[in-house]
Design a protein around this motif. Structure first.
Motif, short mmCIF file in Angstrom:
data_model
loop_
_atom_site.label_atom_id
_atom_site.label_comp_id
_atom_site.label_asym_id
_atom_site.label_seq_id
_atom_site.Cartn_x
_atom_site.Cartn_y
_atom_site.Cartn_z
N ARG A 1 -63.70 91.26 -78.25
CA ARG A 1 -64.85 91.36 -77.35
C ARG A 1 -65.22 92.82 -77.16
O ARG A 1 -64.46 93.73 -77.52
CB ARG A 1 -64.55 90.71 -76.00
CG ARG A 1 -63.37 91.32 -75.26
CD ARG A 1 -63.39 90.93 -73.80
NE ARG A 1 -62.22 91.34 -73.05
CZ ARG A 1 -61.96 92.58 -72.65
NH1 ARG A 1 -62.78 93.58 -72.96
NH2 ARG A 1 -60.88 92.85 -71.93
N PRO A 2 -66.40 93.09 -76.56
CA PRO A 2 -66.78 94.48 -76.30
C PRO A 2 -65.87 95.12 -75.28
O PRO A 2 -65.43 94.48 -74.32
CB PRO A 2 -68.21 94.36 -75.76
CG PRO A 2 -68.70 93.03 -76.24
CD PRO A 2 -67.49 92.14 -76.26
N ALA A 3 -65.57 96.38 -75.47
CA ALA A 3 -64.69 97.11 -74.55
C ALA A 3 -65.40 97.35 -73.22
O ALA A 3 -66.59 97.70 -73.17
CB ALA A 3 -64.29 98.44 -75.16
N LYS A 4 -64.66 97.15 -72.13
CA LYS A 4 -65.15 97.53 -70.82
C LYS A 4 -65.07 99.05 -70.69
O LYS A 4 -64.36 99.70 -71.46
CB LYS A 4 -64.32 96.83 -69.75
CG LYS A 4 -64.43 95.31 -69.80
CD LYS A 4 -63.55 94.63 -68.76
CE LYS A 4 -63.66 93.10 -68.84
NZ LYS A 4 -62.78 92.43 -67.88
N ALA B 1 -67.70 99.07 -77.74
CA ALA B 1 -67.20 98.88 -79.10
C ALA B 1 -66.28 97.67 -79.14
O ALA B 1 -65.62 97.35 -78.14
CB ALA B 1 -66.44 100.12 -79.55
N PRO B 2 -66.18 96.99 -80.27
CA PRO B 2 -65.30 95.82 -80.33
C PRO B 2 -63.82 96.20 -80.23
O PRO B 2 -63.37 97.15 -80.86
CB PRO B 2 -65.62 95.20 -81.69
CG PRO B 2 -66.17 96.33 -82.50
CD PRO B 2 -66.90 97.21 -81.54
N ILE B 3 -63.10 95.48 -79.38
CA ILE B 3 -61.66 95.67 -79.23
C ILE B 3 -61.00 94.28 -79.18
O ILE B 3 -61.70 93.27 -79.09
CB ILE B 3 -61.29 96.43 -77.94
CG1 ILE B 3 -61.75 95.63 -76.71
CG2 ILE B 3 -61.88 97.83 -77.94
CD1 ILE B 3 -61.13 96.08 -75.41
N TYR B 4 -59.69 94.25 -79.24
CA TYR B 4 -58.95 93.00 -79.08
C TYR B 4 -58.23 93.03 -77.74
O TYR B 4 -57.64 94.03 -77.37
CB TYR B 4 -57.94 92.82 -80.20
CG TYR B 4 -58.56 92.31 -81.50
CD1 TYR B 4 -58.47 90.97 -81.86
CD2 TYR B 4 -59.25 93.18 -82.34
CE1 TYR B 4 -59.04 90.50 -83.04
CE2 TYR B 4 -59.82 92.73 -83.52
CZ TYR B 4 -59.71 91.38 -83.87
OH TYR B 4 -60.28 90.93 -85.04
N PHE B 5 -58.30 91.90 -77.02
CA PHE B 5 -57.65 91.77 -75.71
C PHE B 5 -56.65 90.63 -75.78
O PHE B 5 -57.00 89.49 -76.15
CB PHE B 5 -58.70 91.49 -74.64
CG PHE B 5 -58.13 91.23 -73.27
CD1 PHE B 5 -57.41 92.21 -72.60
CD2 PHE B 5 -58.33 90.00 -72.64
CE1 PHE B 5 -56.88 91.97 -71.33
CE2 PHE B 5 -57.82 89.76 -71.38
CZ PHE B 5 -57.09 90.75 -70.73
N LEU B 6 -55.40 90.93 -75.44
CA LEU B 6 -54.32 89.95 -75.52
C LEU B 6 -53.70 89.73 -74.14
O LEU B 6 -53.38 90.70 -73.44
CB LEU B 6 -53.23 90.44 -76.47
CG LEU B 6 -51.90 89.65 -76.50
CD1 LEU B 6 -52.12 88.25 -77.07
CD2 LEU B 6 -50.85 90.41 -77.31
N VAL B 7 -53.54 88.48 -73.76
CA VAL B 7 -52.77 88.12 -72.57
C VAL B 7 -51.59 87.28 -73.05
O VAL B 7 -51.78 86.26 -73.72
CB VAL B 7 -53.61 87.31 -71.55
CG1 VAL B 7 -52.76 86.97 -70.33
CG2 VAL B 7 -54.85 88.09 -71.15
N ARG B 8 -50.39 87.74 -72.69
CA ARG B 8 -49.18 87.06 -73.17
C ARG B 8 -48.12 87.09 -72.09
O ARG B 8 -47.88 88.12 -71.47
CB ARG B 8 -48.68 87.77 -74.44
CG ARG B 8 -47.51 87.12 -75.14
CD ARG B 8 -47.26 87.70 -76.52
NE ARG B 8 -46.99 89.13 -76.55
CZ ARG B 8 -46.30 89.75 -77.53
NH1 ARG B 8 -45.83 89.05 -78.55
NH2 ARG B 8 -46.11 91.04 -77.48
N VAL B 9 -47.47 85.95 -71.85
CA VAL B 9 -46.32 85.89 -70.94
C VAL B 9 -45.08 86.19 -71.78
O VAL B 9 -44.85 85.57 -72.81
CB VAL B 9 -46.20 84.51 -70.27
CG1 VAL B 9 -44.93 84.44 -69.44
CG2 VAL B 9 -47.42 84.23 -69.42
N ARG B 10 -44.26 87.15 -71.32
CA ARG B 10 -43.04 87.49 -72.04
C ARG B 10 -41.85 86.85 -71.34
O ARG B 10 -41.77 86.82 -70.11
CB ARG B 10 -42.84 89.02 -72.10
CG ARG B 10 -44.00 89.78 -72.75
CD ARG B 10 -44.40 89.23 -74.11
NE ARG B 10 -43.30 89.11 -75.06
CZ ARG B 10 -42.91 90.07 -75.91
NH1 ARG B 10 -43.54 91.24 -75.89
NH2 ARG B 10 -41.93 89.87 -76.77
N LEU B 11 -40.92 86.37 -72.17
CA LEU B 11 -39.76 85.63 -71.67
C LEU B 11 -38.46 86.26 -72.13
O LEU B 11 -38.38 86.79 -73.25
CB LEU B 11 -39.81 84.17 -72.12
CG LEU B 11 -41.06 83.35 -71.72
CD1 LEU B 11 -42.09 83.37 -72.82
CD2 LEU B 11 -40.67 81.91 -71.40
#
Length: 274
Positions: free
Chosen positions: A112-115, A128-138
């Motif tokens: 998505r576009p960068a904030k 600019a296009p960037i990648y946004f990741l949400v991940r729960v770590r265990l």
């Protein structure tokens, strides 16, 4: 056997001893509340000086692994898992060093576009296009952290093709030639948001440790801007400071060929793997 009473001049030696003891504690070799062997016993076991063992004990104490009183043997203490900022480690490497099994649960991965703040931190043009990741770590199946990471397009495209449930982003990127060399960390305490609580299965507003981290590569270019939130009851952070070395930096020395001067690196203070 003659045992040197002095202090070791090899930082890596006492750290190796400390990590070995820490691994033994994680594996159940020393249970919570039990006493560690004496300095002389451990010095003989590891074929090092008692000064080296004292340095290892100091490192373990700083990491919150052991406690001690003057004239008494060191006692193993339980509770939170301690993440040291003595070096730049991925969450997976840190977890394995504790004897835990690291894993992740992907909540979202989007291009998505960068904030505005993301564009500033990643040094990319606005929107600019960037990648946004949400991940729960265990850790061994227990959720302890939520990572919200942003990556410039060239890095995010590689991240999108990885096994994000079981693999380490940092380690896989290193294999692809992108090294996480320097990091600037800002740590504070925040209450769990409604989303944090839902993802971690805890009550809203429980205490969390937030680590905001900007990571750069060997050339000083940003490769990740992340907001990681750890359960305060599960993880603690420790910092080892030295005037002689900046262990968080793996950049080339200033003046070497092959890239821009290294980015400024700030040490973490008391005033954060992915």
């Amino acid at each position: 056997m003659t045992v040197d009473q002095g202090v070791s001049h090899s930082p890596s030696l006492y750290r190796k001893v400390a990590e070995d003891i820490k691994a033994a504690i994680a594996a159940g070799g020393y249970a919570t509340g039990t006493r560690l062997p004496s300095e002389s016993e451990l010095a003989e076991r590891y074929s090092v000086s008692r000064g080296t063992i004292r340095q290892a004990f100091a490192a373990l104490r700083a990491d919150g692994v052991i406690a001690s009183r003057r004239g008494a043997r060191r006692v193993v203490i339980g509770g939170t898992r301690v993440q040291s900022f003595g070096e730049l480690l991925s969450f997976s490497r840190w977890a394995r060093a504790l004897g835990e099994v690291p894993s992740g649960r992907v909540i979202a991965l989007q291009r998505r576009p960068a904030k505005p703040l993301e564009a500033e931190r990643l040094a990319v043009p606005p929107a600019a296009p960037i990648y946004f990741l949400v991940r729960v770590r265990l850790l061994s199946g227990r959720p302890v952290m939520i990572e919200r990471g942003t990556y410039p397009d060239r890095v995010g495209a590689l991240v999108a093709g990885m096994d994000l449930e079981h693999g380490s982003i940092t380690e896989r990127l290193e294999e692809l030639g992108i090294v996480f060399a320097d990091a600037e960390h800002v740590i504070d305490a925040v209450p769990a948001s409604a989303e944090d609580a839902r993802l971690l299965g805890v009550s809203p507003r429980v205490p969390m440790l937030r680590e905001r981290r900007l990571t750069t590569d060997l050339a000083g270019a940003p490769v990740e801007w992340s907001d990681d939130r750890y359960l305060g009851r599960a993880v603690a952070f420790s910092v080892h400071n030295s005037t002689a070395v900046n262990a968080l930096s793996r950049t080339r020395a200033r003046g070497e060929s092959g890239g821009r001067p290294p980015a400024r690196t700030e040490s973490v203070s008391d005033q954060r793997l992915k």
